[in-house]
Design a protein around this motif. Structure first.
Motif, mmCIF file in Angstrom:
data_model
loop_
_atom_site.group_PDB
_atom_site.id
_atom_site.type_symbol
_atom_site.label_atom_id
_atom_site.label_comp_id
_atom_site.label_asym_id
_atom_site.label_seq_id
_atom_site.Cartn_x
_atom_site.Cartn_y
_atom_site.Cartn_z
ATOM 1 N N ASP A 330 0.844 -1.209 0.000
ATOM 2 C CA ASP A 330 0.000 0.000 0.000
ATOM 3 C C ASP A 330 0.871 1.247 0.000
ATOM 4 O OD1 ASP A 330 -2.162 -1.601 0.033
ATOM 5 O OD2 ASP A 330 -2.573 -1.412 2.195
ATOM 6 N N ALA A 331 1.936 1.205 0.822
ATOM 7 C CA ALA A 331 2.820 2.378 0.897
ATOM 8 C C ALA A 331 3.500 2.612 -0.444
ATOM 9 C CB ALA A 331 3.865 2.162 1.994
ATOM 10 N N VAL A 332 3.953 1.515 -1.074
ATOM 11 C CA VAL A 332 4.605 1.651 -2.388
ATOM 12 C C VAL A 332 3.605 2.260 -3.375
ATOM 13 C CG1 VAL A 332 5.609 0.358 -4.328
ATOM 14 C CG2 VAL A 332 6.213 -0.256 -1.979
ATOM 15 N N GLY A 333 2.359 1.782 -3.299
ATOM 16 C CA GLY A 333 1.331 2.283 -4.195
ATOM 17 C C GLY A 333 1.142 3.786 -4.022
ATOM 18 N N GLU A 334 1.056 4.219 -2.788
ATOM 19 C CA GLU A 334 0.820 5.649 -2.549
ATOM 20 C C GLU A 334 2.023 6.484 -3.035
ATOM 21 O OE1 GLU A 334 0.011 6.820 1.509
ATOM 22 O OE2 GLU A 334 -1.125 8.567 0.807
ATOM 23 N N LEU A 335 3.214 5.986 -2.766
ATOM 24 C CA LEU A 335 4.410 6.720 -3.198
ATOM 25 C C LEU A 335 4.566 6.688 -4.717
ATOM 26 C CD1 LEU A 335 6.838 5.452 -0.414
ATOM 27 C CD2 LEU A 335 6.147 7.833 -0.755
ATOM 28 N N ARG A 571 8.878 3.602 -13.015
ATOM 29 C CA ARG A 571 9.765 3.670 -14.177
ATOM 30 C C ARG A 571 9.605 2.477 -15.106
ATOM 31 N NH1 ARG A 571 16.111 4.453 -13.235
ATOM 32 N NH2 ARG A 571 15.696 5.801 -11.479
ATOM 33 N N PHE A 572 9.455 1.273 -14.545
ATOM 34 C CA PHE A 572 9.462 0.061 -15.372
ATOM 35 C C PHE A 572 8.072 -0.546 -15.582
ATOM 36 C CE2 PHE A 572 13.798 -0.563 -13.128
ATOM 37 C CZ PHE A 572 14.407 0.350 -13.988
ATOM 38 N N GLY A 573 7.050 0.186 -15.203
ATOM 39 C CA GLY A 573 5.681 -0.295 -15.461
ATOM 40 C C GLY A 573 5.299 -1.522 -14.650
ATOM 41 N N TYR A 574 5.651 -1.559 -13.372
ATOM 42 C CA TYR A 574 5.240 -2.680 -12.529
ATOM 43 C C TYR A 574 3.826 -2.414 -11.987
ATOM 44 C CZ TYR A 574 10.210 -4.093 -12.179
ATOM 45 O OH TYR A 574 11.492 -4.490 -12.426
ATOM 46 N N ILE A 575 3.157 -3.496 -11.611
ATOM 47 C CA ILE A 575 1.808 -3.334 -11.055
ATOM 48 C C ILE A 575 1.746 -3.925 -9.636
ATOM 49 C CG2 ILE A 575 0.562 -3.282 -13.258
ATOM 50 C CD1 ILE A 575 0.431 -6.430 -11.289
ATOM 51 N N LYS A 576 0.717 -3.506 -8.931
ATOM 52 C CA LYS A 576 0.557 -3.990 -7.556
ATOM 53 C C LYS A 576 -0.025 -5.406 -7.579
ATOM 54 C CE LYS A 576 -1.656 -2.694 -3.237
ATOM 55 N NZ LYS A 576 -2.531 -1.752 -2.578
ATOM 56 N N PRO A 577 0.673 -6.373 -7.005
ATOM 57 C CA PRO A 577 0.114 -7.733 -6.990
ATOM 58 C C PRO A 577 -0.884 -7.872 -5.852
ATOM 59 C CG PRO A 577 2.232 -7.699 -5.894
ATOM 60 C CD PRO A 577 1.969 -6.283 -6.318
ATOM 61 N N THR A 578 -1.761 -8.856 -5.955
ATOM 62 C CA THR A 578 -2.551 -9.174 -4.759
ATOM 63 C C THR A 578 -1.923 -10.419 -4.141
ATOM 64 O OG1 THR A 578 -4.050 -10.512 -6.041
ATOM 65 C CG2 THR A 578 -4.724 -8.251 -5.640
ATOM 66 N N VAL A 579 -1.898 -10.442 -2.826
ATOM 67 C CA VAL A 579 -1.361 -11.635 -2.161
ATOM 68 C C VAL A 579 -2.467 -12.239 -1.309
ATOM 69 C CG1 VAL A 579 1.080 -11.023 -2.095
ATOM 70 C CG2 VAL A 579 -0.418 -10.137 -0.343
ATOM 71 N N ASN A 580 -2.490 -13.565 -1.258
ATOM 72 C CA ASN A 580 -3.540 -14.214 -0.483
ATOM 73 C C ASN A 580 -3.048 -15.550 0.026
ATOM 74 O OD1 ASN A 580 -3.874 -16.134 -2.677
ATOM 75 N ND2 ASN A 580 -4.626 -14.324 -3.769
ATOM 76 N N CYS A 647 6.992 -5.504 -3.032
ATOM 77 C CA CYS A 647 7.311 -4.675 -4.200
ATOM 78 C C CYS A 647 6.283 -4.937 -5.297
ATOM 79 C CB CYS A 647 8.718 -5.062 -4.680
ATOM 80 S SG CYS A 647 9.306 -4.073 -6.049
ATOM 81 N N PHE A 648 6.072 -3.972 -6.131
ATOM 82 C CA PHE A 648 5.228 -4.192 -7.297
ATOM 83 C C PHE A 648 5.980 -5.131 -8.249
ATOM 84 C CE2 PHE A 648 2.097 -0.369 -7.332
ATOM 85 C CZ PHE A 648 1.786 -0.617 -6.005
#
Ligand SMILES: Nc1ncnc2c1ncn2[C@@H]1O[C@H](COP(=O)(O)OP(=O)(O)OP(=O)(O)O)[C@@H](O)[C@H]1O
Length: 880
Positions: A330-335, A571-580, A647-648
């Motif tokens: 979440d923090a990475v997402g906000e930043l 920069r490299f177009g990463y996305i937020k994964p979901t973890v479960n 990390c994304f």
């Protein structure tokens, strides 16, 4: 009869006490070494060996290094595993008797380095203590350059494997241990195979529980150890007790910066064994052990040394707790989204010094004026960091905001007391700011006034005597003097007292001048002493804030690592994964984070993955060499790992069911140094996987069974698929193979699915499409790949014919019979040879005769060398 000098007696006594160390014995501006230490050091450091008269019949072998550059020499010796005892003058109470008292003030060992120049700022420097008994293993490790102290223990079965995995992760520089034998293990050899620390068996009494508890209580000045959550962790307690004993024994100094013990359960993190860390190239590449080319190289865009070390730890220690992972994500997402905040924070972080190590230097009493200014400059930035963080919302960032303390008391204290650009040394004055200490200000004004008085005196004397060239100077021998050139000597008044004659001038003093000088010099000596005292006091005051600065440093380090993740994600177009917590790993258009960085953007072909631990638990992947099988499998492992470090990930969409361990068996890595063949290594890595994988593990197998005969290899591979895919284990597995027979297992075994990496044929060549698709590859295309690699046409053509014959034998159930090369082909070789001979016949008939003796199809390298030698001789004779 010989009588040792007092200095040598002192040396001998200390050496007796510190037998296992090289004694650096301080004499004036040098550290001297004597006897066997001198012989060893002169060899290791390539410095001159001399001798010293010390009251013995023969001169003692001696060598020395300057005090100011000693760190370089010490660092070389420590890197090679030597322990260095630093001996300094400790007090001079006995000066009257002419003896300076010296003692060992610190022992520097590979794991107890704190000196800035001897440390890699990107790495932690750990010393580890290991306690082993029949019921389990405890470890404790500390980085005394940052104050971190952690512990864990293993009391289940397989604890030796856990220990080796932890050592591979922590990579300590030094290990102390209570025993080197355990069951059938030779621990020294086992540990040396993983990492290369300096290992020593340490005093067994230091590991005893009662002693260890007492040690911990004394050390932390507490009445009970419950507060650390280790009261029932007997193995941990033993390891900590010995570690503290060792640290106190070697450091002989306040270790107040180590003020906490942090216990962690080793299964709180994803476990990665040594082979997997290496195969996935997490922190360094397999081939040349460089950071460049590793996952860390892609992920690390940190701006502080603390952040760099933290990010490395995160990469090596993926989380398993979904909540903890999500707070980071979440923090990475906000930043990532909030570019302005991120960029501002990045700029601010660039001004923050390595607070973790700085605070230790303060605690050790090694910090100088510049260190304090660096601390102040770092603290100055913090209010702005806090102000930006207060505008952000995610819980992790809020937690960091509340942990960061601007420690304004420290900032104000340094601002008021220390000059902005202080000298490196703390004993020569010029450090303390004006208006901080009244006495100092008074002394300084005495100096200033006296200097003004002297400057005025020069003008007054010039007028009074009429000597225009008269000047006042200063040197260390005579102090202040009046200098008059020889042509003006007739004008010198009676009151001047002659002190020195130069070739064209005379120097004088006067009682007034000497009086002013005494004031200046007296005040200057006092100033230096007073400045030193004030500096030490300021440094001691700051020491009280050690813990606060340490937790602030740790929050800044985490913030830096999160910003780095956000930066590369953007920069490299990463996305937020979901973890479960379910077993599904589903990745849409995933990419290999490192391989994609080595090619132009858009060149990397993304691929999908679906593993569910059920119907799709085991993928058998076929495809030509070079198609991209290894890249694909590693990318799945890396994406899972990246998600679990918070990390994304490089994909369009990713859902990761938590992985407890990643296992890899990739490629042929010889371990000949360990006395194991390629196949042995392959099989022992496989054994490790089969023994330790669980349903929650992710297994990457690249060509199992390749290192032996085809049938043995195929049988092993077949049995491995059966075992791993069975309901007993059912671990999520990707298995790349060239044994096409294995693809028959789809439909036969539950959960096994075939995939292949697509290629297109074009005439005789293949085009790699890099796309993974369902189904199996129809052929290996090994010969086409060999052609692409530039293998000679003759070999390629011959290989094709052999392949056809092999396939025909196989289809007709005949024994493999390879027909010999036909005559035409052989003669073809001779034809070439004849042509060459006829060309050469024009050159020299002797050469031709020599060449005709050669049967080109039946010649050994040795024969060839002999013929060549003769030809050269013939050619030389012709030239002559
Ligand atoms: N998805 C991809 N997109 C673009 N290039 C790729 C991709 N996958 C792999 N490559 C390129 O192909 C090269 C070979 O890939 P890789 O080593 O994974 O093949 P392989 O099938 O495992 O080969 P082998 O069977 O010989 O071990 C890589 O070094 C990379 O440059």
């Amino acid at each position: 009869m010989t009588k040792l000098t007092p200095m040598m007696k002192q040396y001998m006594d200390l050496k007796e006490k510190y037998k296992d160390c090289i004694l650096f014995f301080r004499l004036g501006d040098f550290y001297e070494m004597f006897f066997e230490d001198a012989i060893l050091a002169s060899k290791e450091l390539e410095i001159t060996l001399t001798g010293k008269n010390c009251g013995m019949e023969e001169r003692a072998p001696m060598c020395g290094v300057p005090h100011h550059s000693a760190e370089n020499y010490i660092s070389k010796l420590v890197e090679r595993g030597y322990k260095i005892a630093i001996c300094e003058q400790v007090e001079d109470v006995s000066v009257s008797k002419g003896i300076v008292k010296r003692d060992v003030v610190r022992i520097i060992t590979p794991g107890t380095v704190i000196d800035a120049h001897m440390l890699d700022e990107k790495e932690n420097n750990y010393i580890m203590s290991i306690y082993i008994d029949e019921s389990g293993i405890g470890i404790a490790f500390a980085d005394i350059s940052t104050g971190e102290l952690k512990t864990t223990e293993f009391t289940q079965n397989k604890c030796m494997i856990n220990l080796l995995d932890e050592i591979a992760k922590i990579n300590p520089k030094e290990i102390i241990i209570n025993t080197l034998t355990y069951d059938e293990y030779n621990l020294k050899a086992e540990i040396a195979a993983i990492s290369t620390p300096y290992i020593d068996v340490f005093d067994s009494w230091a590991f005893e529980k009662a002693y260890a508890i007492k040690k911990i209580k004394n050390y932390f000045n507490i009445l009970a150890i419950e507060g650390f959550g280790i009261d029932d962790k007997n193995h941990s307690i033993a390891a900590i007790g010995a570690l503290l004993e060792y640290l106190q024994k070697t450091q002989k100094n306040s270790l107040s910066h180590i003020n906490n013990i942090s216990f962690y359960a080793s299964d709180a993190f994803m476990i990665l064994d040594k082979a997997t860390r290496r195969n996935l190239e997490l922190t360094e590449t397999m081939r040349d052990k460089k950071r460049k080319g590793s996952l860390l190289w892609v992920l690390d865009k940190t701006n502080t040394a603390m952040g760099t070390r933290t990010l490395k730890k995160w990469v090596e220690e993926p989380l398993k707790d979904i909540h903890a992972i999500n707070t980071r994500l979440d923090a990475v997402g906000e930043l990532k989204e909030n570019i302005f905040a991120r960029e501002d924070l990045k700029e601010l972080l660039k001004n923050i010094y390595d607070l973790e190590r700085l605070v230790v230097r303060i605690s050790y009493g090694n910090a100088n004026g510049r260190d304090l200014i660096a601390l102040k400059n770092s603290l100055e930035v913090l209010p702005k960091v806090k102000s930006i963080l207060s505008g952000l919302n995610t819980s992790k960032l809020k937690e960091l905001l509340s942990t960061i303390d601007v420690v304004h008391e420290v900032k104000d204290l340094i601002e008021q007391s220390i000059k902005e650009e202080p000298p490196v040394t703390i004993k020569e004055g010029g450090i303390i700011e004006a208006c901080y200490n009244e006495e100092l200000d008074e002394l300084r004004s005495i100096v200033t006034n006296s200097k003004v008085w002297i400057a005025n005196l020069e003008n007054n004397e010039k007028t009074k005597t009429g000597i225009k060239s008269l000047k006042i100077g200063f040197n260390k021998v005579f102090g202040y003097y009046l200098e008059v050139t020889k042509s003006n000597l007739n004008l010198v008044p009676q009151t001047y007292i002659r002190k020195q004659t130069l070739s064209n001038a005379e120097r004088y003093i006067t009682p007034d001048l000497k009086e002013a000088e005494a004031k200046i010099l007296g005040a200057e000596d006092k100033i230096i002493e007073l400045e030193y005292q004030i500096f030490i006091k300021v440094r001691e005051e700051i020491k009280q804030f050690t813990q606060t600065i340490q937790s602030t440093a740790s929050a800044i380090a985490s913030l830096d690592a999160l910003i780095s993740f956000a930066e590369i994600s953007d920069r490299f177009g990463y996305i937020k994964p979901t973890v479960n917590n379910n077993a599904i790993i589903e990745i849409c258009n995933g990419r290999h984070p490192v391989v994609e960085r080595t090619m132009h953007s858009d060149m990397f072909v993304g691929n999908d993955t679906f593993l569910d631990g059920e119907e799709n638990r085991f993928s058998i992947i076929t495809g030509p060499n070079m198609a991209g099988k290894s890249t694909y499998m590693r990318q799945v492992a890396l994406i899972s790992l990246m998600a679990q470090i918070g990390c994304f990930v490089p994909a369009e969409k990713a859902s990761i069911g938590i992985v407890d361990r990643i296992f890899t068996r990739v490629g042929a890595s010889d371990d000949l140094a360990q006395g194991q063949s390629t196949f042995m290594v392959e099989m022992s890595e496989l054994a490790n996987i089969l023994n330790n994988a669980t349903k929650k593990s992710l297994i990457i197998l690249d060509e199992i069974g390749r290192g032996t005969s085809t049938y043995d290899g195929l049988s092993i591979a077949w049995a491995v698929v059966e075992y791993i895919s069975s309901n007993n284990l059912a671990a999520r597995t990707l298995f790349a193979t060239h044994y096409h027979e294995l693809t028959e297992l789809e439909g036969m075994l539950e959960g096994v699915k075939n995939y292949c990496i697509a290629v297109k044929e074009s005439n005789d060549d293949i085009i790699f499409l890099r796309k993974i698709i369902r189904g199996s590859a129809d052929q290996s295309y090994g010969i086409q790949v060999a052609k692409l690699a530039g293998v000679t046409d003759a070999v390629i053509e011959r290989a094709k014919k052999i392949l056809i014959q092999l396939e025909e034998s196989d289809i007709n159930n005949k024994d493999f019979v390879i027909e010999p090369q036909d005559i035409e082909e052989k003669e073809g070789n001779n034809v070439v040879c004849e042509e060459q001979i006829s060309f050469l016949s024009n050159q020299n008939e002797n050469i031709v005769k020599e060449l005709q003796k050669i049967n080109i199809l039946d010649i050994t390298p040795m024969d060839a060398m002999n013929h060549l030698y003769k030809l050269v001789k013939i050619a030389q004779n012709k030239g002559a």
